[in-house]
Design a protein around this motif. Sequence first.
Motif, PDB file in Angstrom:
ATOM      1  N   ARG A 220       0.810  -1.211   0.000  1.00  0.00           N
ATOM      2  CA  ARG A 220       0.000   0.000   0.000  1.00  0.00           C
ATOM      3  C   ARG A 220       0.843   1.261   0.000  1.00  0.00           C
ATOM      4  O   ARG A 220       2.030   1.213   0.325  1.00  0.00           O
ATOM      5  CB  ARG A 220      -0.950  -0.010   1.196  1.00  0.00           C
ATOM      6  CG  ARG A 220      -2.194  -0.805   0.821  1.00  0.00           C
ATOM      7  CD  ARG A 220      -3.033  -1.147   1.989  1.00  0.00           C
ATOM      8  NE  ARG A 220      -2.305  -1.985   2.913  1.00  0.00           N
ATOM      9  CZ  ARG A 220      -2.470  -1.941   4.221  1.00  0.00           C
ATOM     10  NH1 ARG A 220      -3.293  -1.062   4.735  1.00  0.00           N
ATOM     11  NH2 ARG A 220      -1.806  -2.749   5.004  1.00  0.00           N
TER      12      ARG A 220
ATOM     13  N   ILE B  26     -11.076  -4.015  -0.411  1.00  0.00           N
ATOM     14  CA  ILE B  26     -10.528  -2.674  -0.655  1.00  0.00           C
ATOM     15  C   ILE B  26     -11.703  -1.725  -0.822  1.00  0.00           C
ATOM     16  O   ILE B  26     -12.606  -1.997  -1.621  1.00  0.00           O
ATOM     17  CB  ILE B  26      -9.665  -2.662  -1.941  1.00  0.00           C
ATOM     18  CG1 ILE B  26      -8.467  -3.611  -1.787  1.00  0.00           C
ATOM     19  CG2 ILE B  26      -9.195  -1.247  -2.262  1.00  0.00           C
ATOM     20  CD1 ILE B  26      -7.601  -3.729  -3.036  1.00  0.00           C
TER      21      ILE B  26
ATOM     22  N   PHE C 143      -8.955  -2.394   3.585  1.00  0.00           N
ATOM     23  CA  PHE C 143      -7.940  -1.427   3.186  1.00  0.00           C
ATOM     24  C   PHE C 143      -8.592  -0.309   2.394  1.00  0.00           C
ATOM     25  O   PHE C 143      -9.512  -0.552   1.609  1.00  0.00           O
ATOM     26  CB  PHE C 143      -6.894  -2.089   2.285  1.00  0.00           C
ATOM     27  CG  PHE C 143      -6.343  -3.373   2.858  1.00  0.00           C
ATOM     28  CD1 PHE C 143      -5.305  -3.343   3.773  1.00  0.00           C
ATOM     29  CD2 PHE C 143      -6.865  -4.602   2.483  1.00  0.00           C
ATOM     30  CE1 PHE C 143      -4.795  -4.516   4.309  1.00  0.00           C
ATOM     31  CE2 PHE C 143      -6.364  -5.783   3.005  1.00  0.00           C
ATOM     32  CZ  PHE C 143      -5.318  -5.739   3.926  1.00  0.00           C
TER      33      PHE C 143
ATOM     34  N   TYR D  69      -8.166   2.001  -0.714  1.00  0.00           N
ATOM     35  CA  TYR D  69      -7.366   1.894  -1.937  1.00  0.00           C
ATOM     36  C   TYR D  69      -6.264   2.945  -1.963  1.00  0.00           C
ATOM     37  O   TYR D  69      -6.494   4.097  -1.643  1.00  0.00           O
ATOM     38  CB  TYR D  69      -8.265   2.070  -3.179  1.00  0.00           C
ATOM     39  CG  TYR D  69      -7.442   2.264  -4.431  1.00  0.00           C
ATOM     40  CD1 TYR D  69      -6.761   1.194  -4.993  1.00  0.00           C
ATOM     41  CD2 TYR D  69      -7.311   3.522  -5.024  1.00  0.00           C
ATOM     42  CE1 TYR D  69      -5.960   1.361  -6.112  1.00  0.00           C
ATOM     43  CE2 TYR D  69      -6.520   3.702  -6.148  1.00  0.00           C
ATOM     44  CZ  TYR D  69      -5.847   2.619  -6.683  1.00  0.00           C
ATOM     45  OH  TYR D  69      -5.055   2.793  -7.778  1.00  0.00           O
ATOM     46  N   SER D  70      -5.073   2.508  -2.343  1.00  0.00           N
ATOM     47  CA  SER D  70      -4.019   3.499  -2.586  1.00  0.00           C
ATOM     48  C   SER D  70      -3.302   3.146  -3.886  1.00  0.00           C
ATOM     49  O   SER D  70      -2.957   1.986  -4.104  1.00  0.00           O
ATOM     50  CB  SER D  70      -3.041   3.574  -1.417  1.00  0.00           C
ATOM     51  OG  SER D  70      -2.374   2.353  -1.260  1.00  0.00           O
TER      52      SER D  70
ATOM     53  N   ARG E   4      -0.653   2.414  -6.628  1.00  0.00           N
ATOM     54  CA  ARG E   4       0.730   1.947  -6.560  1.00  0.00           C
ATOM     55  C   ARG E   4       1.411   2.193  -7.898  1.00  0.00           C
ATOM     56  O   ARG E   4       0.808   1.947  -8.956  1.00  0.00           O
ATOM     57  CB  ARG E   4       0.779   0.452  -6.204  1.00  0.00           C
ATOM     58  CG  ARG E   4       0.063   0.064  -4.943  1.00  0.00           C
ATOM     59  CD  ARG E   4       0.476   0.875  -3.713  1.00  0.00           C
ATOM     60  NE  ARG E   4       1.842   0.658  -3.275  1.00  0.00           N
ATOM     61  CZ  ARG E   4       2.756   1.620  -3.122  1.00  0.00           C
ATOM     62  NH1 ARG E   4       2.471   2.870  -3.386  1.00  0.00           N
ATOM     63  NH2 ARG E   4       3.960   1.339  -2.719  1.00  0.00           N
TER      64      ARG E   4
END
Length: 463
Positions: A78, A332, A361, A363-364, A366
């Motif tokens: 992440r 996510i 989580f 979302y991020s 990448r």
Amino acid sequence: MKLLNLRLRPIHLTLKAFIAYKVRSTMFDKLLYIETFGCQMNVNDSERIVSTLADLGYAPTNDPASADMILLNTCSVRGGAEEKVYKRLANLRIYKRDGKKQIIAVGGCVAQQEGEELLRKLPYVDLVIGTHNLHLLSDMVRGAERGERRSETTFIDNDQRLDLFPSIRGESRLSRFVTVMQGCDNFCSYCIVPFVRGREISRRSADILAEVRQLAGEGVREVILLGQNVNSYGLKTEREPTFAELLRQVAEIEGIDRIRFTTSHPKDMSDELIACFGDVPKLSGQIHLPAQSGSDAVLKRMGRGYSRGTYLDKVHKLKALRLDIVITGDIIVGFPGETDEDFEQTLSLMEEVRYIDLFSFVYSPRPGTKAAELNDDLPRAVKMARLNSLMELQRRHTSEISRTYVGSTMTVLVEGEGKLPGQISGKADIGRIVNFAGDSSLIGSFVEVKIVKAYPNSLLGEL
Ligand code: 5AD
Ligand code: SF4
């Protein structure tokens, strides 16, 4: 039990593991401080690192100040991971001051991603060890002891990798990981793993079975078959069995009484594998099956290769075969373009599955992934609100499911002392931790325990 948890805090080696290493005949004259972030693959790699470095005379310590070597085993799944590693390294470097000869090493996914850059940017870092390069560790550390700085992040070809799979070491523990495959070819649109862990490769089944037999001979009672995507094991190699066949072969090994596996991709959860939950009694009644989202539109953009309907079909089949099966998952929230309706679909999927534990989580994006090109325009406040309502629903499910266990009897593999004096502790077949009053002579055996109280992360029982 957080089998697949992506841990946010570093995981320190337990005293038990330390003693186990001590007991081996190695002479220790140096200390190793290691912090592990991320998934079970990293935990397993760290065990291998500790074991490899024990041969060079390093004993694990929980005190970075006294360590001769500090190693961060990093995760980059992440966002913000790289910055966190840089920050942590800056904090740890204080121990290297005053001319102290201390090796600082970075391993894992951030090391793979950043490579030489880490050496260039941070003059106090000595070693950067990529995800395919652990076999070079001893050599690298010996060089670093002579003052050499080195970065190794080359991916190894699959034919060579087969001979570089981690082999087991002699610690006497009851439950051990056995790597069956590594890497991932799925390229889910949000995920950096295929870029930092490389292509998927299945280990030879003969090697896996030999390793499990050896572990059984050493008194190990439970094995956890490990890989980024274990249920695609063997699919790309004609000469190897499928994962379901492999599992049945492992189950035939005498002395191993419980088998778990992690982690699974729902698209590769075949009927053949689902059937094992009905007729392989040694197979644990817990499965991690990450859905990621309950919305077909989002699943499609994620490139997951299954729909909400097919995911739920598999869950229903599993539940029909094992009435008491427990399911854990990953979700996510806030994937680009996720609407309120999409999110509602995720909540309704959770209601239908009823996970016992869920790892959620935000979302991020990448770097280098397909989803990073999508417009990540959902306001942070919306993402956080979704995460909070999802977590609230999960807390309710965990507590409702756990309460149904009170009064039931579970078979527990006793693994050590419990939290309170006089207590011992172990894992039930469904993966929950059970603490109960009992004698430490029971450590290593399977016992029947009646559950008397349920806590969010564990159960209290009576022998
Ligand atoms: N953003 C948020 N969560 C992610 N995961 C993987 N990549 C990302 C990302 N870019 C989560 C998935 C996966 C778990 C290990 O981490 O849920 O299953
Ligand atoms: Fe990442 Fe998807 Fe591979 Fe899992 S299956 S490691 S989420 S790319």
